[in-house]
Design an enzyme around this catalytic site. Structure first.
Site, PDB file in Angstrom:
ATOM      1  N   HIS A 267      77.202  53.226 -82.993  1.00  0.00           N
ATOM      2  CA  HIS A 267      76.020  52.897 -82.353  1.00  0.00           C
ATOM      3  C   HIS A 267      74.596  52.636 -82.817  1.00  0.00           C
ATOM      4  O   HIS A 267      74.160  51.940 -82.163  1.00  0.00           O
ATOM      5  CB  HIS A 267      75.721  54.725 -81.574  1.00  0.00           C
ATOM      6  CG  HIS A 267      74.599  55.409 -81.001  1.00  0.00           C
ATOM      7  ND1 HIS A 267      75.325  54.890 -79.162  1.00  0.00           N
ATOM      8  CD2 HIS A 267      73.195  55.355 -81.169  1.00  0.00           C
ATOM      9  CE1 HIS A 267      73.935  55.327 -78.561  1.00  0.00           C
ATOM     10  NE2 HIS A 267      72.963  55.437 -79.690  1.00  0.00           N
ATOM     11  N   GLU A 268      74.060  53.218 -83.700  1.00  0.00           N
ATOM     12  CA  GLU A 268      73.192  52.585 -84.274  1.00  0.00           C
ATOM     13  C   GLU A 268      73.001  51.090 -84.918  1.00  0.00           C
ATOM     14  O   GLU A 268      72.639  50.933 -84.808  1.00  0.00           O
ATOM     15  CB  GLU A 268      72.626  53.949 -85.636  1.00  0.00           C
ATOM     16  CG  GLU A 268      72.391  54.899 -85.313  1.00  0.00           C
ATOM     17  CD  GLU A 268      71.527  55.440 -84.296  1.00  0.00           C
ATOM     18  OE1 GLU A 268      69.993  54.778 -83.706  1.00  0.00           O
ATOM     19  OE2 GLU A 268      71.553  56.527 -83.739  1.00  0.00           O
ATOM     20  N   HIS A 271      72.212  49.242 -82.097  1.00  0.00           N
ATOM     21  CA  HIS A 271      70.440  48.783 -81.714  1.00  0.00           C
ATOM     22  C   HIS A 271      70.847  48.024 -82.911  1.00  0.00           C
ATOM     23  O   HIS A 271      68.944  47.372 -82.492  1.00  0.00           O
ATOM     24  CB  HIS A 271      70.084  50.268 -81.745  1.00  0.00           C
ATOM     25  CG  HIS A 271      69.985  51.638 -80.953  1.00  0.00           C
ATOM     26  ND1 HIS A 271      68.937  51.117 -79.918  1.00  0.00           N
ATOM     27  CD2 HIS A 271      70.428  52.980 -81.306  1.00  0.00           C
ATOM     28  CE1 HIS A 271      69.723  52.560 -78.818  1.00  0.00           C
ATOM     29  NE2 HIS A 271      70.101  53.400 -79.727  1.00  0.00           N
ATOM     30  N   GLU A 297      69.939  50.858 -75.110  1.00  0.00           N
ATOM     31  CA  GLU A 297      70.620  51.628 -75.645  1.00  0.00           C
ATOM     32  C   GLU A 297      72.087  51.256 -75.218  1.00  0.00           C
ATOM     33  O   GLU A 297      73.361  51.601 -75.262  1.00  0.00           O
ATOM     34  CB  GLU A 297      70.641  53.028 -74.557  1.00  0.00           C
ATOM     35  CG  GLU A 297      71.579  54.319 -74.786  1.00  0.00           C
ATOM     36  CD  GLU A 297      70.979  55.062 -76.038  1.00  0.00           C
ATOM     37  OE1 GLU A 297      70.386  54.544 -76.640  1.00  0.00           O
ATOM     38  OE2 GLU A 297      72.222  55.897 -76.118  1.00  0.00           O
TER      39      GLU A 297
END
Lengths: 497, 497
Positions: A267-268, A271, A297
């Site tokens: 997820h990170e 980003h 997001e």
């Protein structure tokens, strides 16, 4: 050249000092969560407050504001130049709109409220938090009025977190989505193909080995650790861009249920990739960041969910998992895939799965709207929360801590933030749909060929940074703005297809 | 209360923003040497330059300068208040003295010169560096003239690094010291009790185990890791105060000759302890740092040499060494003590021992004086260097790299810095003499009781931060300023006693 107009060039030139303060604040934020010695917290807080104020003073300097005003009246600016002017005008407008008195009161109240929230959550005692929340609601409504709005005061707050987002948008997205998701959830639970629990959730792992998993997986997806990025550890995972060539992510190691660490790391990465792929020509300018929270997001959810939770990805990384995590060897790749995709009506947003997650957001957005309208007080929230949870997800909290007190956001004064999470899920599915049309996504994942995916994202979205407001960017890329359909289609295909 | 006068209070209040920039710059400096991804260097350089400039702009703001001027005319200020005014007046005076044109030229020249120096040193080709050094000498002389001086232009530069230090001071310290040290060196070498080489120098160690040694030793001397400090790794060890409650040190692990890592760690601990023991009442003020480079180096050398290289200390930590470093088991504590104290006439300053170190400084100070007078050009330096090395230390470099090109300082424009190293050694010996009169130093070390030593340092020196100029502080503590005698006495007792 990106910036040719003399006025804009002067703005950019002057902006370097403001950018530098931002650079320092980002590093300070990163350090506070990773390596800072405990007692450093007091001096760090002072320094952050002083530097934030200093940046604001520099942006609001009359000469600077005049330059921006002057540039905004110019004809023939290119898109980058227009972007700089738009972003700065917006920042100046927001800063000027809120009176220092209100800002100070909000700052003070939220500082106290965050503390009260922590105590209240720990003690499962809503009364401890209630008066603070009432005050925050009142002050935030004031803030909305100062910022200005046309149809609904919530508009002013939504726009703070997602430029141009309105209550009308949010209603148009969340309510149809809620209907679809409720039906889908009931089918998935009824069918039982995706389990509610999985034995791997209780398996413990060695931190050192899990670190290797994360590092190997990050290498596969293409994270330039050591060169332009880092992976560190913090209590709550986050991504921070210190510069376009210095984007850092963190993860956490709880010691069990390894997918939590792995998927959060991916997820990170999503980003971080956004920030890493912004055009270097935008360095040191107000455009050197993502377009909005929702678009950001979208990137992280695309990598975490669309890629990270796909059958192909699980098969791809299965050897890495098996090598480092002995318990994985007892399960087939298909079983690990199911472990990555359990679906369970549950109480806590941050632990929710793809099917239920957005229902938690629907609940919060509905309540926020009522709070800001003034039709609901803090005292009404627990009951409303619980009945909405039952209506939407089908479960009912037994305590405040697992109900209305679970999130930190409201105590920080972040009302209007939650919807951006769902925008992220929506955009992730839109990305999937559009990338699939260009590349064979599943094949690419199966082969571990992520370069073409990264390139697509770079060329279509990342490189522009904040040049375009989110809705305009989405129209450019997708031919439409936030659209629920691809998300519903994706979830149906995956979970009941 | 530390600050009661209204004018000074307003100065302190306004200074917080400047302090905050300093806080950020310190963190950025630390990060650049420890964790920053490689490619972050460009943006970091821009941010550092912009924030340094911003801090300077804030200090030179007319309102701020007027406040400081106003305060300087006030009667009845207490010592802290006077200290604030003195430190700021000095900073303002220095900043105003040097024209921006010269500053920019120096900045540009030293940037290029540092690069040229690296190339020159690597290639052992002095010609590559010579023209830059000539330019730096010329510009630095200009700088000295702008700063102003009475007896010798070198005075203006010395004062930059050690407030109030003059060429007369330096000559009065270094020349008698040189005479004593040359004689001492010859006796030590003649006697042969302290070896020139030791087999432990070639023993390799496991980094992980050496880390444990450093951490255990730091615990013994009293370094609050995790609470108010950190130990990290960098190419060149350093100490940085990010705040009074956040002081970080670094060390390095070369994999052999373990005393290099250990003694360097203890050295940095000495620096850090100074910052950690500054009175918390001075937080956020211009007084929240050490009095001067010399006084700072006095602290680090006291811990590194007077304590760290003492027989009692080696005996104290011998079990730690033996436990973690297998090769140590082959040597008695006395042999390890000799390993810590080899004496060898050698070419490289940074590898020099207690007996020869200051001779390297004598050489540099003599040359700097001539350079700044204009009586020596860059072209004359290599030969002068070599003949002075032979005269002072008794060895002669065969290459430029191990001679005139060994130090980075001149390429950075740091002319006048070297003498502070010897001031440090002098002050360390003065500390030893005065602490010995109060506490039984050897016994304290033997027992590992460092608290009373830390307390003495805190009460006599550390707590004042920059309140007093170095000479005044030394007079308060020692009843005299920099004095050669204790150092000579200490070295004689230890090496030929």
């Amino acid at each position: 050249m990106y910036f040719q107009n003399e006025v804009v060039k002067e703005i950019i030139e002057r902006y370097r000092q403001i950018w530098s303060i931002g650079h320092a604040l980002s590093l300070m934020g990163w350090d506070s969560e990773t390596y800072m010695p405990k007692a450093g917290v007091e001096e760090r807080a002072i320094a952050r407050a002083e530097l934030s104020l200093l940046a604001q003073q520099l942006i609001l300097k009359p000469e600077f504001v005049q330059l921006v005003d002057k540039a905004s009246g110019l004809e023939g600016l290119n898109d980058y130049e227009k972007g700089v002017v738009r972003v700065l005008q917006r920042e100046i407008r927001i800063m000027k709109a809120i009176p220092p008195r209100l800002l100070a009161e909000l700052e003070k109240t939220t500082q106290e409220a965050m503390h009260a929230w922590r105590m209240a959550k720990e003690a499962n005692d809503y009364e401890k938090f209630k008066p603070y929340l009432d005050k925050i609601i009142k002050l935030t409504r004031e803030k909305a009025d100062y910022l200005g709005w046309k149809e609904h005061p919530y508009d002013a707050l939504l726009d703070l977190y997602e430029e141009g987002l309105t209550t009308r948008d949010v209603d148009g997205i969340l309510e149809p989505l809620a209907k679809e998701l409720k039906a889908l959830l009931s089918s998935v639970v009824h069918e039982g193909r995706f389990p509610q629990k999985h034995p791997l959730e209780d398996e413990r792992y060695e931190r050192e080995w899990m670190e290797r998993v994360n590092l190997e997986v990050l290498k596969i997806v293409g994270f330039p650790i050591g060169e332009r990025s880092r992976l560190d550890v913090s209590a709550h995972p986050f991504t921070i861009s210190i510069g376009l060539d210095d984007v850092r992510i963190t993860t956490r190691y709880e010691g069990f249920d390894f997918k939590r660490s792995l998927l959060s790391t991916i997820h990170e990465f999503g980003h971080a990739l956004y920030e890493l792929q912004i055009d270097p020509g935008l360095k040191y300018t107000p455009l050197a960041e993502g377009a909005s929270l929702g678009v950001h997001e979208g990137q992280s959810r695309f990598w975490e969910n669309v890629i990270g939770r796909s059958r192909e990805f699980v098969e791809l990384i299965y050897p890495i998992l098996r090598k480092n995590l002995p318990s994985v060897g007892r399960f087939t790749p298909e079983e690990v895939y199911l472990y990555f995709n359990t679906v369970r009506p549950s109480l806590i947003r941050t632990e929710a799965d793809e099917v239920t997650y957005n229902l938690h957001i629907v609940l919060r957005a509905r309540l926020e709207k009522l709070m800001i309208e003034g039709s609901v007080k803090a005292g009404d929230l627990p009951e409303l929360w619980n009945s909405l949870m039952e209506e939407l997800v089908g479960v009912k909290p037994k305590t405040y801590s697992e109900g209305v007190l679970q999130d930190i956001h409201w105590s920080m004064g972040s009302i209007g933030y939650f919807p951006t999470y769902t925008l992220g899920n929506i955009i992730a599915a839109q990305l999937r749909y559009h990338i699939e049309r260009k590349l064979k996504l599943s094949e690419k994942i199966s082969r571990g060929e992520f370069e073409s995916i990264r390139e697509w994202l770079k060329n279509m979205i990342h490189r522009y940074g904040r040049t375009y407001p989110p809705k305009e960017l989405l129209r450019m890329v997708f031919g439409e703005e936030y659209s629920v359909e691809p998300l519903v289609k994706y979830l149906k295909e995956k979970y009941v297809g």
